[in-house]
Design an enzyme around this catalytic site. Structure first.
Site, mmCIF file in Angstrom:
data_model
loop_
_atom_site.group_PDB
_atom_site.id
_atom_site.type_symbol
_atom_site.label_atom_id
_atom_site.label_comp_id
_atom_site.label_asym_id
_atom_site.label_seq_id
_atom_site.Cartn_x
_atom_site.Cartn_y
_atom_site.Cartn_z
ATOM 1 C CG ASP A 126 34.485 34.813 35.238
ATOM 2 O OD1 ASP A 126 35.083 35.133 34.196
ATOM 3 O OD2 ASP A 126 34.139 35.634 36.108
ATOM 4 C CE LYS A 190 34.329 35.715 39.850
ATOM 5 N NZ LYS A 190 33.258 35.388 38.867
ATOM 6 C CE LYS A 225 34.555 38.944 38.050
ATOM 7 N NZ LYS A 225 33.758 38.270 36.986
#
Length: 274
Positions: A126, A190, A225
């Protein structure tokens, strides 16, 4: 064109958990299957400055003891070897972070961090998008950073790009950052690091899902996400509902939908009766 304006204040959420699901949760009916499903979609996360080998082992033990394994255990890259040993044989993979949480405008450094995490055994990374650079009018650095980190992942790891949507000031900026990330090869978009406010919001999520849907029409598969302030089962179900209203009931799986959370996972384990 980049838009910099007064700080964006998302409107109150209009997305709610369907009445039948909410009623079932209130009366304890259907709680177990919902909790078990959400566990499988969760990146069980600890990214505290105080994390150490002991806390990573404790987090890994929580993942091992759960009735359904989480999608990943997400930690600082320096603790990957500890997590891999603690999770050995469990089937739960490790995710690490890069350029976190600063979102520095440093493509080479972020790519090096990503490569090191993958070499250490992370199967997902990430990485924080350089959102401050974008707000200063620099769109190229974000594109270079995502492309470089995607190259560092190769075929070994998934790249999730954290857009820090609450800091992007404007809905069009969020859309543009999402498009840059997808063009650069992101596997997932995300919402937030969870280190700034606001974190995840349904308004930002809807924009990301718009961009993801448009990419799908071009033949690109990109996941979503939600992370940042998701602390209850109903919080998580709001984002799951939002996703499945767009892509169809039952469409969410760990390959295309995640929740990033820490304390929530314990609530899910308790709700599952474990």
């Amino acid at each position: 064109m980049l838009r910099v304006c007064q700080r964006w204040k998302p409107a109150a959420s209009k997305i709610t958990v369907p009445a039948e699901t909410r009623g079932a949760l209130e009366f304890g009916m259907g709680m177990i299957p919902q909790a078990r499903r959400l566990m499988s979609l969760t990146d069980l996360t600890s990214l505290n400055d105080t994390d150490d080998a002991t806390s990573v082992r404790t987090l890994s033990a929580l993942a091992r003891a759960a009735p359904v394994r989480p999608a990943t255990v997400c930690i600082w890259a320096r603790w990957i070897p500890v997590a891999l040993e603690a999770l050995r044989g469990s089937g739960t993979p490790v995710c690490a972070v890069a350029n976190f949480p600063s979102g520095a405008a440093a493509p080479e450094a972020a790519a090096a961090e990503t490569a090191a995490a993958v070499a250490a055994g992370a199967i997902e990374v990430d990485v924080v998008f350089p959102y401050r650079a974008m707000l200063a009018g620099d769109l190229q650095t974000g594109s270079r950073l995502v492309r470089a980190c995607r190259e560092s992942c190769g075929e070994q790891a998934l790249l999730k790009v954290i857009l820090e949507t609450g800091q992007l000031l404007d809905s069009e900026n969020i859309r543009q950052a999402a498009e840059i990330a997808i063009d650069g090869g992101a596997h997932f978009l995300k919402t937030s690091t969870g280190k700034t406010q606001p974190g995840a919001t349904t308004e930002a999520a809807e924009i990301l899902l718009d961009v993801i849907a448009a990419a799908g029409r071009r033949g690109r598969t990109v996941g979503f996400k939600a992370s940042g302030g998701i602390r209850t089962i109903e919080d998580a179900l709001v984002y799951l509902t939002l996703y499945e209203q767009r892509f169809g009931t039952g469409s969410a799986s760990a390959s295309n939908f995640r929740i990033g959370a820490s304390g929530l996972f314990k609530e899910l384990v308790a709700a599952a009766g474990a």
